[in-house]
Design an enzyme around this catalytic site. Sequence first.
Site, mmCIF file in Angstrom:
data_model
loop_
_atom_site.group_PDB
_atom_site.id
_atom_site.type_symbol
_atom_site.label_atom_id
_atom_site.label_comp_id
_atom_site.label_asym_id
_atom_site.label_seq_id
_atom_site.Cartn_x
_atom_site.Cartn_y
_atom_site.Cartn_z
ATOM 1 N N ASN A 256 -5.143 -7.641 7.244
ATOM 2 C CA ASN A 256 -5.688 -7.976 5.923
ATOM 3 C C ASN A 256 -6.005 -9.458 5.780
ATOM 4 O O ASN A 256 -7.151 -9.844 5.621
ATOM 5 C CB ASN A 256 -4.715 -7.559 4.819
ATOM 6 C CG ASN A 256 -4.939 -6.130 4.367
ATOM 7 O OD1 ASN A 256 -5.823 -5.435 4.868
ATOM 8 N ND2 ASN A 256 -4.137 -5.676 3.424
ATOM 9 N N GLU A 257 -4.966 -10.302 5.786
ATOM 10 C CA GLU A 257 -5.184 -11.722 5.565
ATOM 11 C C GLU A 257 -4.027 -12.562 6.086
ATOM 12 O O GLU A 257 -2.909 -12.066 6.266
ATOM 13 C CB GLU A 257 -5.384 -12.031 4.072
ATOM 14 C CG GLU A 257 -4.123 -12.064 3.231
ATOM 15 C CD GLU A 257 -3.631 -10.717 2.790
ATOM 16 O OE1 GLU A 257 -2.396 -10.493 2.845
ATOM 17 O OE2 GLU A 257 -4.448 -9.871 2.393
ATOM 18 N N ASP B 75 -0.802 1.977 1.705
ATOM 19 C CA ASP B 75 -1.501 0.979 2.507
ATOM 20 C C ASP B 75 -0.539 0.124 3.325
ATOM 21 O O ASP B 75 -0.835 -0.247 4.465
ATOM 22 C CB ASP B 75 -2.348 0.078 1.604
ATOM 23 C CG ASP B 75 -3.598 0.793 1.114
ATOM 24 O OD1 ASP B 75 -4.050 1.738 1.775
ATOM 25 O OD2 ASP B 75 -4.126 0.392 0.058
ATOM 26 N N GLY B 76 0.618 -0.210 2.753
ATOM 27 C CA GLY B 76 1.590 -1.010 3.489
ATOM 28 C C GLY B 76 2.059 -0.307 4.739
ATOM 29 O O GLY B 76 2.157 -0.913 5.813
ATOM 30 N N ALA C 118 -7.723 -6.790 -1.066
ATOM 31 C CA ALA C 118 -6.292 -6.916 -1.316
ATOM 32 C C ALA C 118 -5.991 -8.253 -2.014
ATOM 33 O O ALA C 118 -6.537 -8.537 -3.075
ATOM 34 C CB ALA C 118 -5.535 -6.767 -0.001
ATOM 35 N N TYR C 119 -5.141 -9.069 -1.437
ATOM 36 C CA TYR C 119 -4.751 -10.338 -2.055
ATOM 37 C C TYR C 119 -5.969 -11.224 -2.307
ATOM 38 O O TYR C 119 -6.073 -11.909 -3.331
ATOM 39 C CB TYR C 119 -3.739 -11.036 -1.153
ATOM 40 C CG TYR C 119 -3.062 -12.256 -1.741
ATOM 41 C CD1 TYR C 119 -3.102 -12.536 -3.103
ATOM 42 C CD2 TYR C 119 -2.353 -13.132 -0.914
ATOM 43 C CE1 TYR C 119 -2.466 -13.652 -3.621
ATOM 44 C CE2 TYR C 119 -1.714 -14.238 -1.424
ATOM 45 C CZ TYR C 119 -1.779 -14.495 -2.782
ATOM 46 O OH TYR C 119 -1.149 -15.601 -3.290
ATOM 47 N N TYR D 223 -8.992 -10.420 -3.170
ATOM 48 C CA TYR D 223 -9.688 -10.026 -4.396
ATOM 49 C C TYR D 223 -8.879 -10.420 -5.632
ATOM 50 O O TYR D 223 -9.446 -10.847 -6.642
ATOM 51 C CB TYR D 223 -9.958 -8.523 -4.368
ATOM 52 C CG TYR D 223 -10.869 -8.044 -5.452
ATOM 53 C CD1 TYR D 223 -12.077 -8.682 -5.716
ATOM 54 C CD2 TYR D 223 -10.549 -6.922 -6.213
ATOM 55 C CE1 TYR D 223 -12.937 -8.230 -6.705
ATOM 56 C CE2 TYR D 223 -11.396 -6.462 -7.206
ATOM 57 C CZ TYR D 223 -12.587 -7.119 -7.445
ATOM 58 O OH TYR D 223 -13.426 -6.662 -8.441
ATOM 59 N N SER D 224 -7.563 -10.307 -5.543
ATOM 60 C CA SER D 224 -6.703 -10.718 -6.662
ATOM 61 C C SER D 224 -6.817 -12.210 -6.934
ATOM 62 O O SER D 224 -6.638 -12.660 -8.066
ATOM 63 C CB SER D 224 -5.247 -10.366 -6.360
ATOM 64 O OG SER D 224 -5.083 -8.971 -6.232
#
Length: 253
Positions: free
Chosen positions: A113-114, A43-44, A155-156, A158-159
Amino acid sequence: MSLRIAFCASRAPIAQAALAGLTRRYGDHAEQGADVVVALGGDGFMLQTLHRTEANPAPVYGMNRGTVGFLMNEYSEHGLEERLKAAEQTVINPLVMRATCADGAEHRALAINEVSILRAGPQAARLRISVDGQVRMSELVCDGALVATPAGSTAYNYSAHGPILPIGSDVLALTAVAPFRPRRWRGALLPKSAEVSMEVLDPEKRPVMAEADGDSVRDVLQVHIKSEPQIEHRVLFDPGHGLEERLIREQFV
């Protein structure tokens, strides 16, 4: 008619081996003028490829040669042209971050993503949050806060216990990272058109950094975040395994 495929791969040995095998089989076209870009990695690397090919009209099809591979398709050397012709397209608009630093410099970056604002020292950050120019939270004491797109919501975000957003929902997730005050605040859902501003209230004692998909800026005083509809990242997925389906499936894991 054969597709003009441009291949790229991460530095991981497994990705490089896949690159060698695929280019022998299908050839390798220059990205400029290609019908599709095939990215081999995790993904990165997929995020790096999308940022790098932002101005290229060719869509990007990822095959997983990394770890999680949420944005990737299953790897196989066989039948690639048929898979590409049958693939479903998802359009992703990134976030644009404008961060003002203590030295007066302004940094701009894009995030698929964010965008996250995180403490850069031993003490919690103190943030004031405004949405479309109106203060919505006068003080948030936390390790940080982030704004996530639907594509980045697993990603982050959800964590940090933020919600998973359907890809067509036209909303953004504003999520706190380890909030201390208000203790029970876990964030908000905002219209995709909203502009979020975060002001650092005690920057000398409680320094803060900002990140947009890993592009980091330190000593931040204020950050503005909004969706950028003028930029479209086109991502291809195998039928039945598109991003919408993956986001729904992830909620039942």
